[in-house]
Design an enzyme around this catalytic site. Structure first.
Site, mmCIF file in Angstrom:
data_model
loop_
_atom_site.group_PDB
_atom_site.id
_atom_site.type_symbol
_atom_site.label_atom_id
_atom_site.label_comp_id
_atom_site.label_asym_id
_atom_site.label_seq_id
_atom_site.Cartn_x
_atom_site.Cartn_y
_atom_site.Cartn_z
ATOM 1 C CG ASP A 1 21.710 -9.392 -14.266
ATOM 2 O OD1 ASP A 1 20.714 -9.137 -13.565
ATOM 3 O OD2 ASP A 1 22.242 -8.542 -15.031
ATOM 4 C CG PHE B 1 2.197 -8.365 -4.362
ATOM 5 C CD1 PHE B 1 1.525 -7.431 -5.151
ATOM 6 C CD2 PHE B 1 1.876 -9.704 -4.506
ATOM 7 C CE1 PHE B 1 0.540 -7.839 -6.047
ATOM 8 C CE2 PHE B 1 0.897 -10.117 -5.401
ATOM 9 C CZ PHE B 1 0.224 -9.179 -6.172
ATOM 10 N NE ARG C 1 6.514 -4.948 2.924
ATOM 11 C CZ ARG C 1 6.402 -5.151 4.238
ATOM 12 N NH1 ARG C 1 6.024 -4.177 5.033
ATOM 13 N NH2 ARG C 1 6.697 -6.322 4.766
ATOM 14 C CB CYS D 1 7.658 0.058 -7.272
ATOM 15 S SG CYS D 1 8.792 -1.319 -7.432
ATOM 16 N NE ARG E 1 15.323 1.540 -8.723
ATOM 17 C CZ ARG E 1 14.707 0.358 -8.888
ATOM 18 N NH1 ARG E 1 14.324 -0.036 -10.083
ATOM 19 N NH2 ARG E 1 14.488 -0.419 -7.852
HETATM 20 C C1 UDX Z 1 6.210 -0.812 -3.207
HETATM 21 C C2 UDX Z 1 5.045 -1.688 -2.735
HETATM 22 O O1 UDX Z 1 4.829 -1.478 -1.334
HETATM 23 C C3 UDX Z 1 5.326 -3.136 -3.022
HETATM 24 O O2 UDX Z 1 4.224 -3.935 -2.629
HETATM 25 C C4 UDX Z 1 5.583 -3.287 -4.503
HETATM 26 O O3 UDX Z 1 5.892 -4.617 -4.807
HETATM 27 C C5 UDX Z 1 6.735 -2.378 -4.951
HETATM 28 O O4 UDX Z 1 6.443 -1.035 -4.579
HETATM 29 P P1 UDX Z 1 8.625 -0.207 -2.249
HETATM 30 O O5 UDX Z 1 8.836 0.604 -3.482
HETATM 31 O O6 UDX Z 1 9.727 -1.085 -1.775
HETATM 32 O O7 UDX Z 1 7.349 -1.161 -2.432
HETATM 33 O O8 UDX Z 1 8.312 0.822 -1.095
HETATM 34 P P2 UDX Z 1 7.119 1.165 -0.078
HETATM 35 O O9 UDX Z 1 7.439 0.642 1.260
HETATM 36 O O10 UDX Z 1 5.806 0.830 -0.651
HETATM 37 O O11 UDX Z 1 7.279 2.754 -0.022
HETATM 38 C C6 UDX Z 1 7.141 3.543 -1.206
HETATM 39 C C7 UDX Z 1 7.327 5.005 -0.929
HETATM 40 O O12 UDX Z 1 6.217 5.509 -0.207
HETATM 41 C C8 UDX Z 1 8.567 5.357 -0.099
HETATM 42 O O13 UDX Z 1 9.190 6.478 -0.697
HETATM 43 C C9 UDX Z 1 8.008 5.693 1.259
HETATM 44 O O14 UDX Z 1 8.815 6.623 1.935
HETATM 45 C C10 UDX Z 1 6.654 6.283 0.895
HETATM 46 N N1 UDX Z 1 5.639 6.183 1.964
HETATM 47 C C11 UDX Z 1 5.232 4.958 2.396
HETATM 48 C C12 UDX Z 1 5.067 7.326 2.497
HETATM 49 O O15 UDX Z 1 5.411 8.454 2.101
HETATM 50 N N2 UDX Z 1 4.104 7.215 3.459
HETATM 51 C C13 UDX Z 1 3.681 6.009 3.913
HETATM 52 O O16 UDX Z 1 2.807 5.986 4.787
HETATM 53 C C14 UDX Z 1 4.263 4.852 3.370
#
Ligand code: UDX
Length: 437
Positions: free
Chosen positions: A30, A149, A151, A264, A334
């Site tokens: 990095d 993918f 999370r 993301c 973020r």
């Molecule tokens: C996401 C994807 O799930 C993952 O597969 C990808 O690789 C990167 O982006 P992440 O950003 O870690 O992962 O978060 P995630 O668990 O998907 O939640 C995203 C947002 O959606 C959060 O702000 C969460 O609070 C919101 N969310 C999630 C809802 O508002 N309702 C839901 O039912 C699920």
């Protein structure tokens, strides 16, 4: 296998540690010296459950090292590109400068037979462009696109036990060779029966943004239903339970509330729309504009609800915001809906105090103008209204009776639909939530 991981952020640091855990010899690179120093010391530069333990284990084997010197990748056979692709300033498109810079730095160190594996989320067409550069520098090296993918909060589990492995490969023998090499890297998860899709570059790059677009759409769908519920007096949580019993729909990702944020989903759907425009296919994704708009409206609606429970004005009102990270079990702020709501209320004259179990340092850096407290109790002391913005387990478990003793006014807006309205109302709280009567 000797492996390099370029970029040690949320994705790369976890990936490097997991690759060492799978038995490989890993060098993580990095440009951020402070981050490398922490990692080299076995410490995680961000909050991710399970990562500190994994780093400890991997460092103890001697198979995991970190450096700022890209020349140390020489000798590795597989090079994972794990750098960020943030949204460009003032535009929807993805900023590819870190991807391009890391490949430029890598080129002089490539040897015949090396495989450059792209994991960053990129606009479709990027892999093809990078492949040309790689082959021009080292004709016997090849690029394979292997989207990630994971999370946040489940990153270790998602990396060691992914629900699918996708390869986008070059046509012909180069692609077949690269597939063989990466199959060796992922021998563990593959032997566990993880489904694998081997395809072309374009499909592999699209898989990632298609998956994130679907997830974002699912969340905005239920949030649109929440708007209908608000207009009719219906309950969106029961609606979600009922439609979720249909296995074709499924209950997961149907939690209505403050909507999605993070590093993301928001930027990925925007970059996807921008790329579709460049490809002359913008009509195909115009629905994502609506998905984005529904999502952003939820943040405004929460502020409106706070105003409603405060009898029409938040000016001078003391508001406690529980949660700063974009979701629980993460310190990532973020595009956090929680901070966005806190900042809006602050700008509109409320006296806002934000708390979070892990994200306070990042939140203070991002929003130095907000006031922060270490605990929910400190944030809520003397508050006129409490907003639950990120559903950390400790906030879900709050006792409405004891918590009611701390505040100045028992008003709560449940921005994530996770509290029991009956219990909170029974304890004398004015309880409001999105999409619930
Ligand atoms: C996401 C994807 O799930 C993952 O597969 C990808 O690789 C990167 O982006 P992440 O950003 O870690 O992962 O978060 P995630 O668990 O998907 O939640 C995203 C947002 O959606 C959060 O702000 C969460 O609070 C919101 N969310 C999630 C809802 O508002 N309702 C839901 O039912 C699920």
């Amino acid at each position: 296998m000797r492996i390099s991981v370029i970029g040690c952020g949320y994705l790369g640091a976890v990936h490097a540690a997991c690759m060492a855990q799978l038995g490989h010899e890993v060098i993580g690179v990095d440009v951020d010296a402070a981050k490398v120093e922490l990692l080299a010391d076995g410490r995680a530069p961000f909050y991710e459950p399970g990562l500190p333990e994994l780093l400890d284990e991997a460092m103890a084997t001697g198979r995991l090292r970190f450096t700022t010197d890209i020349a140390e990748v020489a000798g590795a056979r597989v090079h994972f590109v794990c750098v960020g692709t943030p949204q460009k300033r003032g535009e929807n498109a993805a900023d590819l400068r870190y991807v391009d810079a890391s490949v430029t730095a890598l080129l002089p160190h490539l040897a015949a037979g090396d495989v450059v594996v792209g994991k960053s989320t990129v606009p479709v067409g990027t892999a093809e462009r990078l492949a040309e550069r790689v082959v021009a520098a080292q004709p016997e090296a090849t690029v394979l696109w292997n989207p990630e993918f994971l999370r946040e909060g489940f990153a270790v589990q998602d990396t060691l036990h992914p629900d699918r492995i996708v390869y986008g490969v070059a046509p012909g023998p180069a692609g077949a060779r690269a597939t063989q090499v990466l199959d060796e890297v992922y021998a563990g998860p593959l032997s566990d029966g993880t489904p694998q899709v081997v395809t072309d570059y374009a499909t592999a790059q699209l898989v990632k943004v298609a998956a994130n677009s679907f997830l974002a759409t699912k969340i905005s769908f239920i949030n649109a239903m929440a708007e209908l519920c608000e207009a009719t007096g219906a309950d969106v949580t029961q609606l979600a339970d009922a439609i979720g019993h249909d296995v074709r729909i499924g209950r997961r990702f149907l939690n209505a509330g403050l909507g999605f944020g993070g590093g993301c989903l928001p930027k990925d759907i925007r970059a996807f729309m921008a790329r579709a425009g460049e490809l002359g296919a913008d009509q195909a994704l115009s629905f994502l504009r609506e998905v984005d708009a529904i999502n952003m409206r939820r943040r405004v609606r929460v502020v409106d609800l706070v105003r409603e429970v405060c009898d029409g004005s938040i000016v001078g009102r003391r508001v406690a915001v529980l949660g700063a990270s974009f979701k629980p079990d993460s310190d990532d702020v973020r595009d956090s809906p929680a901070l966005s709501v806190a900042a809006q209320m602050g700008l509109q004259g409320a006296r806002v105090v934000v708390t979070d179990p892990q994200a306070l340092a990042n939140a203070e850096r991002a929003w130095p103008s907000l006031t922060f407290a270490a605990t929910a109790q400190e944030a809520a002391a003397g508050a006129d209204v409490v907003v639950l913005a990120t559903e950390w387990a400790e906030y879900r478990a709050l006792d409405p009776v004891a918590f009611g003793e701390i505040v100045a006014g028992r008003r709560i807006v449940d921005g994530r639909n996770v509290l029991d309205p009956v219990a909170w109302r029974a304890a004398g709280w004015h309880y409001r939530a999105l999409g619930r009567p």
